[in-house]
Write a protein that holds these residues in place. Structure first.
Motif, short mmCIF file in Angstrom:
data_model
loop_
_atom_site.label_atom_id
_atom_site.label_comp_id
_atom_site.label_asym_id
_atom_site.label_seq_id
_atom_site.Cartn_x
_atom_site.Cartn_y
_atom_site.Cartn_z
N GLN A 167 -4.58 9.10 2.62
CA GLN A 167 -4.69 9.33 1.18
C GLN A 167 -3.93 8.24 0.42
N LEU A 168 -4.68 7.34 -0.16
CA LEU A 168 -4.10 6.19 -0.84
C LEU A 168 -3.57 6.61 -2.21
N TRP B 212 0.85 -1.19 0.00
CA TRP B 212 0.00 0.00 0.00
C TRP B 212 0.89 1.24 0.00
N SER C 218 -6.61 0.88 3.69
CA SER C 218 -7.05 2.11 3.05
C SER C 218 -7.57 3.13 4.06
N PHE D 150 0.80 5.56 0.52
CA PHE D 150 0.02 6.69 1.01
C PHE D 150 0.83 7.97 0.84
N LEU E 206 -1.50 9.55 10.18
CA LEU E 206 -1.54 8.24 9.54
C LEU E 206 -1.05 7.17 10.50
#
Length: 201
Positions: free
Chosen positions: A195-196, A4, A191, A6, A17
């Motif tokens: 902010q992905l 992932w 997610s 971000f 985060l």
């Protein structure tokens, strides 16, 4: 394994985060942080620790190698895990990691290891590997061990003592790349963290 990515624009967003990640963590979890000097590893750990409800005062453990921050009964997460914050920069092998005896705290703590890539993976079957990348490149000089006077210096002799705690404050965009490894994290939806930018299952 899942990957992932971000985006954060400020140190505060990086801490937010990390705070959201804290809600997914439990005792026994291992996080490996990587990124150049000034990438925000300690800033990230501060946000994580705040939401875990541990004792304040998280700074880089560069010269002591390990700092333990106990969970506070009157904190944000009473009864939660302690935070063990490790700097493995000067530990060259998994054997040197074993010498600092992290196994004794793993079961009751969330363990965060800066500069831990290729050093601490053997400590747990599952882990989160998080790389912080500054939008503006330019690696800073690598630190050496403290001198006899206790003042840190770079390999070329430049005074580096002011950089460790200050290098985490830059408000500039960063990309955080999270790799979730092992059965502990199978199917976890990261997610929710922010902010992905990208995700790869």
């Amino acid at each position: 394994m899942s990957v992932w990515e971000f985006a954060t624009g400020t140190a505060e967003q990086t801490q937010q985060l990390a705070g959201k990640l804290a809600a997914l963590l439990r005792a026994g979890d291992l996080i490996i942080l990587s990124g150049e000097l000034g990438a925000g590893k300690t800033t990230f750990t501060q946000g994580l620790g705040r939401s875990l409800g541990v004792r304040e005062g998280i700074i880089s453990p560069t010269f002591v190698l390990v700092r333990i921050h106990p969970n506070m009964p009157d904190g944000l997460n009473p009864g939660g895990p302690d935070l063990v914050h490790v700097d493995a920069y000067r530990l060259g092998t998994p054997g040197e990691i074993d010498d600092i005896d992290l196994e004794n705290t793993m079961d009751s703590s969330v363990t965060v290891v800066e500069w831990g890539v290729d050093r601490v993976e053997h400590l747990a079957a599952s882990r989160l590997e998080i790389e912080l990348v500054r939008a503006v490149g330019g690696a800073r000089p690598a630190p050496s061990a403290p001198t006899a006077s206790g003042i840190a210096s770079t390999l070329d002799g430049t005074d580096f003592s002011a950089s460790f705690d200050a290098d985490e404050d830059d408000d500039e965009p960063r990309t955080l790349r999270l790799v979730a490894v092992g059965p502990r994290w199978e199917g976890t939806d990261f997610s929710v963290l922010g902010q992905l930018v990208n995700t790869t299952e």
